[in-house]
Design an enzyme around this catalytic site. Sequence first.
Site, PDB file in Angstrom:
ATOM      1  N   SER A  45       0.811  -0.979   0.240  1.00 30.77           N
ATOM      2  CA  SER A  45      -0.258   0.181  -0.648  1.00 30.77           C
ATOM      3  C   SER A  45       0.905   1.644   0.275  1.00 30.77           C
ATOM      4  O   SER A  45       0.367   2.316  -0.096  1.00 30.77           O
ATOM      5  CB  SER A  45      -0.968   0.361   1.386  1.00 30.77           C
ATOM      6  OG  SER A  45      -0.311   0.234   2.351  1.00 30.77           O
ATOM      7  N   ASP A  83       5.908  -6.609   2.571  1.00 32.61           N
ATOM      8  CA  ASP A  83       5.468  -6.630   0.997  1.00 32.61           C
ATOM      9  C   ASP A  83       6.428  -7.148   0.613  1.00 32.61           C
ATOM     10  O   ASP A  83       6.818  -6.582  -0.007  1.00 32.61           O
ATOM     11  CB  ASP A  83       3.933  -6.285   0.909  1.00 32.61           C
ATOM     12  CG  ASP A  83       2.981  -5.990   1.174  1.00 32.61           C
ATOM     13  OD1 ASP A  83       2.949  -7.419   2.224  1.00 32.61           O
ATOM     14  OD2 ASP A  83       1.908  -5.075   1.403  1.00 32.61           O
ATOM     15  N   LYS A 113       5.949 -10.732   3.100  1.00 35.22           N
ATOM     16  CA  LYS A 113       4.332 -11.130   3.318  1.00 35.22           C
ATOM     17  C   LYS A 113       4.156 -11.004   1.668  1.00 35.22           C
ATOM     18  O   LYS A 113       4.753 -10.456   0.919  1.00 35.22           O
ATOM     19  CB  LYS A 113       3.160  -9.941   3.434  1.00 35.22           C
ATOM     20  CG  LYS A 113       2.010 -10.246   3.413  1.00 35.22           C
ATOM     21  CD  LYS A 113       0.641  -9.856   4.540  1.00 35.22           C
ATOM     22  CE  LYS A 113       0.641  -8.431   3.751  1.00 35.22           C
ATOM     23  NZ  LYS A 113      -0.035  -8.312   2.557  1.00 35.22           N
ATOM     24  N   GLU A 115       1.113 -12.275  -1.698  1.00 32.66           N
ATOM     25  CA  GLU A 115      -0.933 -12.107  -2.072  1.00 32.66           C
ATOM     26  C   GLU A 115      -1.195 -14.254  -2.018  1.00 32.66           C
ATOM     27  O   GLU A 115      -0.191 -14.302  -2.947  1.00 32.66           O
ATOM     28  CB  GLU A 115      -1.548 -11.379  -2.283  1.00 32.66           C
ATOM     29  CG  GLU A 115      -1.219 -10.226  -1.922  1.00 32.66           C
ATOM     30  CD  GLU A 115      -1.778  -9.257  -2.456  1.00 32.66           C
ATOM     31  OE1 GLU A 115      -2.789  -9.218  -3.328  1.00 32.66           O
ATOM     32  OE2 GLU A 115      -1.720  -7.863  -1.829  1.00 32.66           O
ATOM     33  N   GLU A 182      -7.899 -10.148   4.092  1.00 31.11           N
ATOM     34  CA  GLU A 182      -8.452  -9.267   3.768  1.00 31.11           C
ATOM     35  C   GLU A 182     -10.087  -9.036   2.482  1.00 31.11           C
ATOM     36  O   GLU A 182     -10.081  -9.953   2.280  1.00 31.11           O
ATOM     37  CB  GLU A 182      -7.137  -8.410   3.269  1.00 31.11           C
ATOM     38  CG  GLU A 182      -7.999  -7.168   2.373  1.00 31.11           C
ATOM     39  CD  GLU A 182      -7.167  -5.785   2.164  1.00 31.11           C
ATOM     40  OE1 GLU A 182      -5.825  -6.751   2.081  1.00 31.11           O
ATOM     41  OE2 GLU A 182      -7.555  -4.914   1.458  1.00 31.11           O
TER      42      GLU A 182
HETATM   43  O1  KIV Z   1      -0.087  -3.092   2.299  1.00 29.80           O
HETATM   44  C1  KIV Z   1      -1.364  -3.215   3.089  1.00 29.80           C
HETATM   45  O2  KIV Z   1      -1.434  -2.137   3.717  1.00 29.80           O
HETATM   46  C2  KIV Z   1      -1.040  -4.662   3.003  1.00 29.80           C
HETATM   47  C3  KIV Z   1      -2.388  -4.932   4.610  1.00 29.80           C
HETATM   48  C4  KIV Z   1      -3.260  -3.741   4.802  1.00 29.80           C
HETATM   49  C5  KIV Z   1      -2.652  -6.237   5.223  1.00 29.80           C
HETATM   50  O3  KIV Z   1      -0.783  -5.644   2.515  1.00 29.80           O
HETATM   51 NA    NA Z   2      -0.205  -5.048   1.173  1.00 25.39          NA
END
Ligand code: KIV
Ligand code: NA
Length: 259
Positions: A45, A83, A113, A115, A182
């Site tokens: 994000s 991420d 993380k 997806e 999510e």
């Molecule tokens: O990128 C992000 O902010 C996210 C969270 C909202 C879980 O993946």
């Molecule tokens: Na994300």
Amino acid sequence: MPITPQQLIERKQQGIAIVALTAYDYVSAKLLDRAGVDLLLVGDSLGMVVLGYETTLPLTLDEMIHHAKAVRRGIEKALMVVDLPFLTYQESFQQAMHSAGRILKETGAQAVKLEGGYPEIAETVRRLVLAGIPVLGHVGLTPQSVHQLGYRKQGKTPETSDRIFKEAVALQEAGAFAVVLEHIPSKLAAEISKTLVIPTIGIGAGVHCDGQVLVTHDLLGMTDRVPPFAKRYANLQETITQAVQAYGEDVRDRRFPPD
Ligand code: KIV
Ligand code: NA
């Protein structure tokens, strides 16, 4: 000592909810860490919230690493997760290993993380975990698939809800230490949370998850559009606008600086 993935699993056993937020730079990471957040996610994000892209898709691994290094310098206690940006892990296991390895080696993050869950992504997770890289999973609404899913709630039909359930289980079996859920129905999130041994961290997934995460700029009221499930705990847009306008008036009226 920073919080570890294992400690988050223990919190679930103890029934203590996990508090997670996103961080994108040194100063905010320091504030959030000192305020007692358990898990700080350098989410992709970043691309939308801080870099102004339309979606998370354009964000590069180098941009992510640049920001994650700054976040690292601000954290003492929280578990730091980064991420993997779009198409830095889907191409091959080698690509995923290379990207995750760069993140751990260059930024000092403790985990990554990614997806999706089933079955290719779960296999990628398994290989990363075998290599010693802790992985946080992410299922339900996965914004890197925006062109297929939009930003709509996922898992509303029996088929899709069954798929998301299986993905979460597959991620646990692959060795993920926790899973982000999510924008899925609260009931589905509750079922997943009850079934899994590892914690679920919800965003728009109801109160029965083992923890919650939000985009920090949504919580602080710094973004124009917030998703329906976000809660604004402050209105920093207003605070900042008022402060800057007051400064502007002082400068124009020659009240600042003092003589
Ligand atoms: O990128 C992000 O902010 C996210 C969270 C909202 C879980 O993946
Ligand atoms: Na994300």
